[in-house]
Design an enzyme around this catalytic site. Sequence first.
Site, PDB file in Angstrom:
ATOM      1  N   HIS A  56      39.979  30.845  43.357  1.00 35.79           N
ATOM      2  CA  HIS A  56      39.354  29.872  42.214  1.00 35.79           C
ATOM      3  C   HIS A  56      38.577  28.936  43.028  1.00 35.79           C
ATOM      4  O   HIS A  56      38.735  28.735  44.260  1.00 35.79           O
ATOM      5  CB  HIS A  56      40.477  29.215  41.582  1.00 35.79           C
ATOM      6  CG  HIS A  56      41.452  30.076  40.854  1.00 35.79           C
ATOM      7  ND1 HIS A  56      41.006  30.487  39.536  1.00 35.79           N
ATOM      8  CD2 HIS A  56      42.580  30.544  41.001  1.00 35.79           C
ATOM      9  CE1 HIS A  56      42.058  31.258  39.203  1.00 35.79           C
ATOM     10  NE2 HIS A  56      43.003  31.277  40.013  1.00 35.79           N
ATOM     11  N   GLY A  57      37.364  28.379  42.348  1.00 36.22           N
ATOM     12  CA  GLY A  57      36.496  27.712  43.019  1.00 36.22           C
ATOM     13  C   GLY A  57      34.990  28.550  43.514  1.00 36.22           C
ATOM     14  O   GLY A  57      34.232  27.996  43.847  1.00 36.22           O
ATOM     15  N   CYS A  58      35.358  29.903  43.096  1.00 31.79           N
ATOM     16  CA  CYS A  58      34.077  30.512  43.109  1.00 31.79           C
ATOM     17  C   CYS A  58      33.617  31.005  41.903  1.00 31.79           C
ATOM     18  O   CYS A  58      34.373  31.136  40.854  1.00 31.79           O
ATOM     19  CB  CYS A  58      34.767  31.961  43.755  1.00 31.79           C
ATOM     20  SG  CYS A  58      33.707  32.577  45.205  1.00 31.79           S
ATOM     21  N   GLU A  59      32.249  30.719  41.762  1.00 32.15           N
ATOM     22  CA  GLU A  59      31.733  31.047  40.292  1.00 32.15           C
ATOM     23  C   GLU A  59      31.979  32.416  40.002  1.00 32.15           C
ATOM     24  O   GLU A  59      32.012  32.890  38.757  1.00 32.15           O
ATOM     25  CB  GLU A  59      30.107  30.882  40.202  1.00 32.15           C
ATOM     26  CG  GLU A  59      29.857  29.376  39.396  1.00 32.15           C
ATOM     27  CD  GLU A  59      28.351  29.219  39.527  1.00 32.15           C
ATOM     28  OE1 GLU A  59      27.458  30.158  39.331  1.00 32.15           O
ATOM     29  OE2 GLU A  59      28.069  28.112  39.779  1.00 32.15           O
ATOM     30  N   SER A  60      31.680  33.250  40.864  1.00 33.49           N
ATOM     31  CA  SER A  60      31.913  34.769  40.697  1.00 33.49           C
ATOM     32  C   SER A  60      33.462  35.138  40.692  1.00 33.49           C
ATOM     33  O   SER A  60      34.201  34.205  41.270  1.00 33.49           O
ATOM     34  CB  SER A  60      30.992  35.515  41.885  1.00 33.49           C
ATOM     35  OG  SER A  60      31.575  35.381  43.089  1.00 33.49           O
TER      36      SER A  60
END
Length: 141
Positions: A56-60
């Site tokens: 989590h914390g990644c756009e992808s």
Amino acid sequence: MLATYTPIGETPDADAIRAAFAAAQGWENQYRLIIQLGKQLPTLPAEWQTEEHRLHGCESQAWLLAEEQDGHWHFACDSDARIVRGLVVIVLAALNHQSGAAIRAFDMEAYLAELGLEKHLSPSRGNGLRAIVQAISERIG
């Protein structure tokens, strides 16, 4: 399980990544290098691409698995974004198959600064890079 998983054929170490970045002069060449590194990262098996392993914390979408065996940490990571896959290789080159003490002692900020990544990545990609490093730190305790 992960001790024998090799994220890329001949896993580069941090020094090999530093040398490759130095040889690829200029951001455009370094960006191409990141994409090339990402192409070498095999896709994680579908059974590993679960919500439990999702970063989590990644756009992808990205997934990280971690396992300690014989005092060394082994990681497998993947993403659906080409650039994130390359960033994964850069991080794993420094941290994969290392002891917890070596991982905690490794100066990731200095490593990434030396490569010049943070100043060239978009904020969302920078956040994704930090999410990968943070997730590894959390897993090793």
